[in-house]
Design an enzyme around this catalytic site. Structure first.
Site, short mmCIF file in Angstrom:
data_model
loop_
_atom_site.label_atom_id
_atom_site.label_comp_id
_atom_site.label_asym_id
_atom_site.label_seq_id
_atom_site.Cartn_x
_atom_site.Cartn_y
_atom_site.Cartn_z
N LYS A 53 17.06 11.66 9.30
CA LYS A 53 16.55 11.97 10.64
C LYS A 53 17.14 11.00 11.67
O LYS A 53 17.58 11.41 12.74
CB LYS A 53 15.01 11.91 10.65
CG LYS A 53 14.37 13.09 9.92
CD LYS A 53 12.87 12.96 9.74
CE LYS A 53 12.36 14.14 8.90
NZ LYS A 53 10.91 14.14 8.71
N GLN A 97 6.31 9.43 8.83
CA GLN A 97 6.63 10.24 7.65
C GLN A 97 5.46 10.26 6.68
O GLN A 97 4.84 9.23 6.39
CB GLN A 97 7.89 9.66 6.97
CG GLN A 97 8.45 10.53 5.84
CD GLN A 97 9.15 11.79 6.33
OE1 GLN A 97 9.45 11.96 7.51
NE2 GLN A 97 9.42 12.71 5.41
N ASP A 120 6.32 16.24 15.52
CA ASP A 120 6.04 16.88 14.23
C ASP A 120 5.07 18.05 14.40
O ASP A 120 4.93 18.87 13.50
CB ASP A 120 5.36 15.86 13.29
CG ASP A 120 6.30 15.33 12.22
OD1 ASP A 120 7.25 16.04 11.86
OD2 ASP A 120 6.05 14.21 11.74
N1 L34 Z 1 5.74 13.46 9.18
N2 L34 Z 1 6.39 14.01 7.04
C1 L34 Z 1 6.48 14.22 8.37
N3 L34 Z 1 7.27 15.18 8.91
C2 L34 Z 1 8.04 15.97 8.11
O1 L34 Z 1 8.77 16.94 8.64
C3 L34 Z 1 8.01 15.76 6.74
N4 L34 Z 1 8.82 16.46 5.86
C4 L34 Z 1 8.31 16.80 4.54
C5 L34 Z 1 7.74 15.52 3.90
N5 L34 Z 1 7.04 14.67 4.86
C6 L34 Z 1 7.15 14.79 6.21
C7 L34 Z 1 10.16 16.32 5.79
O2 L34 Z 1 10.82 15.73 6.63
C8 L34 Z 1 9.55 17.31 3.82
N6 L34 Z 1 10.66 16.91 4.66
C9 L34 Z 1 12.02 17.09 4.36
C10 L34 Z 1 13.02 16.91 5.30
C11 L34 Z 1 14.35 17.08 5.02
C12 L34 Z 1 14.73 17.46 3.76
C13 L34 Z 1 13.77 17.65 2.79
C14 L34 Z 1 12.42 17.47 3.09
C15 L34 Z 1 16.19 17.61 3.47
O3 L34 Z 1 17.02 17.35 4.32
N7 L34 Z 1 16.57 18.05 2.27
C16 L34 Z 1 17.98 18.22 1.92
C17 L34 Z 1 18.34 17.38 0.71
C18 L34 Z 1 18.18 15.92 0.95
C19 L34 Z 1 18.43 15.09 -0.29
O4 L34 Z 1 19.45 15.30 -0.96
O5 L34 Z 1 17.59 14.23 -0.61
C20 L34 Z 1 18.23 19.69 1.62
O6 L34 Z 1 19.35 20.13 1.76
O7 L34 Z 1 17.26 20.37 1.24
#
Ligand code: L34
Length: 295
Positions: A53, A97, A120
């Site tokens: 982020k 987060q 958020d």
């Molecule tokens: N406050 N907490 C707050 N806001 C959020 O919006 C989140 N979330 C969830 C968990 N807690 C939070 C996220 O940011 C889940 N989440 C999230 C965000 C991004 C990705 C996954 C979960 C993401 O970018 N996933 C990538 C892979 C990343 C990796 O390799 O680790 C993908 O391509 O799915």
């Protein structure tokens, strides 16, 4: 039939370019969107997502600050940190987060965020606004899914949408957005969860199936209607790749379901990148609103 793959990565890249252009225009007016992220504890997923982020925010030309603290931070100190960024005029978006350590009351922390900086969309004020269809901040993951479905060309009006999972951050706002009287919505929504009697009977009716169960293989091929659009919200860390990176799996049995579905999002590269992009979009909107511009 093999499903069309909906690339969240590509859609996210597209939207990020639009945001970048707007950031440049705002810079001419002396406005720079600012994001503060707060990361507590050692959860590897949280570290990875918050780092991404901040990197994305910087890359788009935002002012971006990351606060990283150990799991032993007191609730009072965390609330003080939130208050600091509530007052910081360079910051238009605050993100704490989740999850937080057990000794901290999540609801109390969320309620402490200035609703006008709650990018958020978790504050009760913004959740309430969403429910009654008023502008505010929409939660990033469901907002990103709305965008993916719109761009996939799937008809939502009158469609049977089934949401698996009832969390505050995905399932509940997702259901609300999809049932809204609005273009790209107007769906008939069913929410199923761990206490649902016959989950497959519901999921098999879905034209659009959105899975945020938090558990790998929650949806198997026999639970999917042929031709359905399947959105996989899961990011389960199921092992380590040869290069030492975390291996991710969604909540859907991707290999089998892609032979039944009409379209499906992959993990990684599906919903995750959209969550981060919608956070950037909300922060941009917040910066414009704080400057008195239309957004
Ligand atoms: N406050 N907490 C707050 N806001 C959020 O919006 C989140 N979330 C969830 C968990 N807690 C939070 C996220 O940011 C889940 N989440 C999230 C965000 C991004 C990705 C996954 C979960 C993401 O970018 N996933 C990538 C892979 C990343 C990796 O390799 O680790 C993908 O391509 O799915």
């Amino acid at each position: 039939m093999t499903a069309k793959i909906i690339s969240g990565k590509d859609v996210a890249a597209d939207i990020r370019e639009q945001i970048r252009a707007e950031v440049e225009t705002l810079a001419e007016k002396g406005i720079q969107p600012g994001l503060a992220t707060i990361l507590i504890g050692e959860d590897p997923g949280s570290h990875s997502y918050v780092t991404a982020k901040n990197k994305t925010a910087k890359d788009l030309g935002f002012h971006s600050v990351q606060e990283t603290h150990g799991a032993d931070i007191s609730e009072a100190d965390l609330l003080a940190l939130v208050d600091k960024y509530n007052r910081d005029e360079k910051v238009h978006g605050i993100l704490v987060q989740l999850p937080l350590p057990a000794h901290i009351d999540e609801n109390k922390v969320i309620a402490a965020i200035d609703p006008d900086k709650d990018v958020d969309g978790f504050h009760p004020y913004n959740v309430g606004r969403l429910v009654i269809g008023q502008p505010g901040f929409a939660s990033c993951t469901p907002a990103g899914i709305m965008e993916l479905i719109a761009r996939s060309g799937a008809e939502t009006e009158g469609a049977e949408v089934v949401v698996v999972g009832r969390s505050n951050i995905v399932g509940k706002p997702m259901a609300i957005m999809m049932m809204q009287k609005a273009q790209g919505a107007n769906a008939t929504v069913t929410v199923v969860h761990t206490r649902t009697r016959d989950m497959a009977a519901h999921t098999r009716r879905a034209d659009i199936l959105i899975v945020a169960a938090g558990r790998a293989n929650s949806v198997t091929a026999d639970m999917v209607k042929p031709g359905a659009v399947v959105i996989d919200v899961g990011t389960n860390r199921v092992g380590v790749t040869e290069s030492g990176k975390a291996k991710l799996a969604g909540d859907v049995d991707f290999e089998a379901v892609k032979e039944v579905a009409g379209a499906i999002t992959p993990v990684p590269g599906g919903v995750g990148p959209m969550t981060i992009t919608m956070l950037m979009k909300n922060t941009l909107i917040s910066a414009k609103r704080h400057a008195g511009l239309d957004a």
